[in-house]
Design a protein around this motif. Structure first.
Motif, mmCIF file in Angstrom:
data_model
loop_
_atom_site.group_PDB
_atom_site.id
_atom_site.type_symbol
_atom_site.label_atom_id
_atom_site.label_comp_id
_atom_site.label_asym_id
_atom_site.label_seq_id
_atom_site.Cartn_x
_atom_site.Cartn_y
_atom_site.Cartn_z
ATOM 1 N N SER A 62 0.827 -1.189 -0.102
ATOM 2 C CA SER A 62 0.437 0.219 0.132
ATOM 3 C C SER A 62 1.050 1.378 -0.028
ATOM 4 C CB SER A 62 -0.931 0.018 1.436
ATOM 5 O OG SER A 62 -0.281 -0.336 2.276
ATOM 6 N N VAL A 63 2.272 1.067 -0.036
ATOM 7 C CA VAL A 63 2.592 2.475 0.366
ATOM 8 C C VAL A 63 4.061 1.911 -0.572
ATOM 9 C CG1 VAL A 63 2.351 2.375 2.660
ATOM 10 C CG2 VAL A 63 5.002 1.375 2.217
ATOM 11 N N LYS A 64 4.732 1.022 -1.386
ATOM 12 C CA LYS A 64 5.211 1.052 -2.317
ATOM 13 C C LYS A 64 4.883 2.399 -3.509
ATOM 14 C CE LYS A 64 5.988 -3.654 -1.811
ATOM 15 N NZ LYS A 64 5.703 -5.079 -3.324
ATOM 16 N N GLY A 65 5.755 2.631 -3.776
ATOM 17 C CA GLY A 65 6.165 4.082 -4.715
ATOM 18 C C GLY A 65 6.125 5.390 -4.452
ATOM 19 N N ARG A 66 6.086 5.560 -2.791
ATOM 20 C CA ARG A 66 5.399 6.441 -2.222
ATOM 21 C C ARG A 66 6.221 6.750 -1.035
ATOM 22 N NH1 ARG A 66 0.255 7.480 0.225
ATOM 23 N NH2 ARG A 66 0.646 4.907 0.667
ATOM 24 N N PHE A 67 5.986 5.942 -0.528
ATOM 25 C CA PHE A 67 7.185 6.038 0.957
ATOM 26 C C PHE A 67 8.508 5.564 0.700
ATOM 27 C CE2 PHE A 67 3.736 5.718 4.212
ATOM 28 C CZ PHE A 67 2.635 6.492 3.986
ATOM 29 N N ILE A 68 9.710 6.478 1.324
ATOM 30 C CA ILE A 68 11.017 5.548 1.193
ATOM 31 C C ILE A 68 11.523 5.466 2.328
ATOM 32 C CG2 ILE A 68 13.618 6.278 0.160
ATOM 33 C CD1 ILE A 68 11.599 7.714 -2.130
ATOM 34 N N ILE A 69 12.176 4.778 2.569
ATOM 35 C CA ILE A 69 12.922 5.120 4.305
ATOM 36 C C ILE A 69 13.885 4.930 3.705
ATOM 37 C CG2 ILE A 69 12.687 2.005 3.861
ATOM 38 C CD1 ILE A 69 12.623 2.140 7.209
ATOM 39 N N SER A 70 15.316 5.315 4.452
ATOM 40 C CA SER A 70 16.482 5.840 4.801
ATOM 41 C C SER A 70 16.572 5.920 6.044
ATOM 42 C CB SER A 70 16.786 7.209 3.756
ATOM 43 O OG SER A 70 16.021 8.175 4.577
ATOM 44 N N ARG A 71 18.262 6.143 5.590
ATOM 45 C CA ARG A 71 19.347 5.902 6.930
ATOM 46 C C ARG A 71 20.573 6.638 6.401
ATOM 47 N NH1 ARG A 71 22.186 0.103 8.724
ATOM 48 N NH2 ARG A 71 23.039 1.314 10.160
ATOM 49 N N ASP A 72 21.136 7.699 8.031
ATOM 50 C CA ASP A 72 22.633 8.831 7.389
ATOM 51 C C ASP A 72 22.076 8.246 9.371
ATOM 52 O OD1 ASP A 72 24.323 10.717 8.081
ATOM 53 O OD2 ASP A 72 23.367 12.390 7.434
ATOM 54 N N ASN A 73 24.421 7.077 8.286
ATOM 55 C CA ASN A 73 24.417 6.542 9.887
ATOM 56 C C ASN A 73 25.580 7.400 10.564
ATOM 57 O OD1 ASN A 73 23.691 4.472 9.212
ATOM 58 N ND2 ASN A 73 25.465 4.005 7.362
ATOM 59 N N ALA A 74 26.134 8.815 9.831
ATOM 60 C CA ALA A 74 26.307 9.728 10.477
ATOM 61 C C ALA A 74 25.867 10.613 11.799
ATOM 62 C CB ALA A 74 27.711 10.888 9.227
ATOM 63 N N LYS A 75 24.530 10.567 11.470
ATOM 64 C CA LYS A 75 23.477 11.183 12.483
ATOM 65 C C LYS A 75 22.888 10.089 13.243
ATOM 66 C CE LYS A 75 22.843 15.127 9.790
ATOM 67 N NZ LYS A 75 21.527 16.197 8.850
ATOM 68 N N ASN A 76 22.661 8.790 13.257
ATOM 69 C CA ASN A 76 22.417 7.392 13.925
ATOM 70 C C ASN A 76 21.087 8.172 13.327
ATOM 71 O OD1 ASN A 76 24.147 5.992 14.452
ATOM 72 N ND2 ASN A 76 24.242 6.556 16.545
ATOM 73 N N THR A 77 20.328 8.297 12.852
ATOM 74 C CA THR A 77 18.745 8.899 12.375
ATOM 75 C C THR A 77 18.365 7.816 11.291
ATOM 76 O OG1 THR A 77 19.728 11.097 13.303
ATOM 77 C CG2 THR A 77 17.617 10.478 11.468
ATOM 78 N N VAL A 78 17.185 8.145 11.115
ATOM 79 C CA VAL A 78 16.713 6.726 10.296
ATOM 80 C C VAL A 78 15.236 7.645 9.882
ATOM 81 C CG1 VAL A 78 14.772 5.293 9.961
ATOM 82 C CG2 VAL A 78 16.579 5.221 11.514
ATOM 83 N N TYR A 79 15.498 7.500 7.975
ATOM 84 C CA TYR A 79 13.878 8.595 8.441
ATOM 85 C C TYR A 79 12.771 8.056 7.558
ATOM 86 C CZ TYR A 79 17.886 12.322 8.053
ATOM 87 O OH TYR A 79 18.662 13.172 8.931
ATOM 88 N N LEU A 80 11.842 8.214 7.205
ATOM 89 C CA LEU A 80 10.410 8.071 6.658
ATOM 90 C C LEU A 80 10.096 8.968 5.893
ATOM 91 C CD1 LEU A 80 8.620 5.365 5.839
ATOM 92 C CD2 LEU A 80 7.436 5.851 7.107
ATOM 93 N N GLN A 81 9.992 8.711 4.055
ATOM 94 C CA GLN A 81 9.833 9.889 3.353
ATOM 95 C C GLN A 81 8.441 9.712 3.271
ATOM 96 O OE1 GLN A 81 10.387 13.611 2.911
ATOM 97 N NE2 GLN A 81 8.758 13.456 1.607
ATOM 98 N N MET A 82 7.260 10.771 3.316
ATOM 99 C CA MET A 82 5.962 10.444 2.515
ATOM 100 C C MET A 82 5.486 10.795 1.818
ATOM 101 S SD MET A 82 4.790 8.735 6.536
ATOM 102 C CE MET A 82 4.282 10.388 7.355
ATOM 103 N N ASN A 83 5.251 10.306 0.160
ATOM 104 C CA ASN A 83 4.704 11.003 -0.373
ATOM 105 C C ASN A 83 3.226 11.044 -0.974
ATOM 106 O OD1 ASN A 83 7.128 12.908 -0.322
ATOM 107 N ND2 ASN A 83 7.910 10.874 -1.810
ATOM 108 N N SER A 84 2.290 11.737 -1.416
ATOM 109 C CA SER A 84 1.200 10.988 -2.268
ATOM 110 C C SER A 84 0.327 10.802 -1.034
ATOM 111 C CB SER A 84 1.254 10.931 -2.993
ATOM 112 O OG SER A 84 2.452 10.835 -4.191
ATOM 113 N N LEU A 85 0.343 11.209 0.747
ATOM 114 C CA LEU A 85 -0.298 9.974 1.665
ATOM 115 C C LEU A 85 -1.735 10.752 1.137
ATOM 116 C CD1 LEU A 85 1.448 12.631 3.740
ATOM 117 C CD2 LEU A 85 1.865 9.750 3.981
#
Length: 123
Positions: A62-85
């Protein structure tokens, strides 16, 4: 444990975007799983997106093509970009990180959860 602090939730109109962040603190030796879950009222918590130890990413259909999970190792941070909500994306979103942390002279497994952040999508 490794504390996780989430941010970035809020109210958005359908079709809009939000980016969730999940910042980890402490001394992390390695990470073998990163996941974003969500739980809507009256429903079970579901895994929305994940990064495996091999670095591959997985998403529910249901979120394929709309959400992107990523990580920034230097910042020890994980992101979830959510588009076309969509309104059906409305839920409390939780990050989950599992791995090994350095605690004093030892390395210990950890399985930490963020506090949850509300995402509300209006139609």
């Amino acid at each position: 444990q490794v504390p996780l602090v989430e941010s970035g939730g809020g109210l958005v109109q359908a079709g809009g975007s939000l980016r969730l962040s999940c910042a980890a603190s402490g001394s992390i030796f390695s990470i073998n799983f990163i996941g974003w879950y969500r739980q809507a009222p009256g429903k079970q918590r579901e895994l929305v997106a994940a990064i495996t130890s091999g670095g591959s990413t997985n998403y529910i259909d249901s979120v394929k093509g709309r959400f992107i999970i990523s990580r920034d190792n230097a910042k020890n941070t994980v992101y979830l970009q959510m588009n076309s909500l969509k309104p059906e994306d409305t839920a409390v979103y939780y990050c989950n990180v599992r791995g090994i942390a350095t605690m004093g002279p030892w390395n210990k497994k950890f399985d930490s959860w963020g506090q949850g952040t509300q995402v509300t999508v209006s139609s």
